[in-house]
Design a protein around this motif. Sequence first.
Motif, short mmCIF file in Angstrom:
data_model
loop_
_atom_site.label_atom_id
_atom_site.label_comp_id
_atom_site.label_asym_id
_atom_site.label_seq_id
_atom_site.Cartn_x
_atom_site.Cartn_y
_atom_site.Cartn_z
N HIS A 22 0.87 -1.17 0.00
CA HIS A 22 0.00 0.00 0.00
C HIS A 22 0.91 1.23 0.00
N ALA A 23 0.36 2.40 -0.06
CA ALA A 23 1.14 3.64 0.05
C ALA A 23 0.21 4.74 0.52
N GLY A 24 0.77 5.69 1.26
CA GLY A 24 -0.07 6.79 1.73
C GLY A 24 0.62 7.66 2.75
N GLU A 25 -0.15 8.61 3.26
CA GLU A 25 0.35 9.55 4.25
C GLU A 25 0.23 8.94 5.65
N ILE A 26 1.32 8.96 6.39
CA ILE A 26 1.33 8.46 7.76
C ILE A 26 2.02 9.48 8.66
N HIS A 27 1.98 9.25 9.96
CA HIS A 27 2.61 10.15 10.92
C HIS A 27 3.64 9.39 11.74
N ARG A 28 4.72 10.09 12.07
CA ARG A 28 5.71 9.56 12.99
C ARG A 28 5.40 10.07 14.39
N ASP A 29 5.29 9.19 15.35
CA ASP A 29 5.03 9.59 16.72
C ASP A 29 6.11 10.57 17.19
#
Length: 207
Positions: free
Chosen positions: A112-119
């Motif tokens: 998959h691919a997409g926008e994620i966040h780093r804690d």
Amino acid sequence: MTTFPIHRSILLLDIENSTSRSNPIKEQLRRHLYQMLDEGLAFAGVDEKHREQYEDRGDGVIALIHPVDEIPKCHLISRLIPSLNQALLDYNLSLPPEEWLRQGMRLRVVVHAGEIHRDDRGRGFFGEALDVACRLLDARRFKRSLAASSDPLALVVSEDLYWNTVHHEYDGLRPCDFTRDIRVTVGGRTHHGWLKIPTPVLDSSIA
């Protein structure tokens, strides 16, 4: 929010029936899984500087790949997957037949691919794109599809990745090899996955 989204290709792997194995066998399978993943990513052009540190799932792995121009997302499907598939076949064939059930390894893989966040405290990554990938990986229909197959690997690519990458036949990908067979719900929205069960070639120099 205190963090901004970052784009990553998302690769999830899970060992079939891992919970039914003894701890020593699990350790052995994990060791082989990480070796296969390292070699497969290298074949696709991905080394450590192109990815985040692996996130361990006990019986699987999450790999997050940076958006690098020289490593198109299609390589995760067209190159990594055949390498993993062949490595699994070679490993399973190296076992005595009486050990296939106990020590054999088969994988479910999601791309998959997409926008994620780093804690912001360095405790890992989160975001809807990761939720979607995890739901696809754990979908009952996906598990049943691998269970019904004699092949060592089953692949699901997300809807976005299918239409943006597979559909255009990049790097020799064939849309006819995929079926729109998996459906999950995340945050009230329906997401589809496209399933492929690739057949390995016995005498291959892929990896």
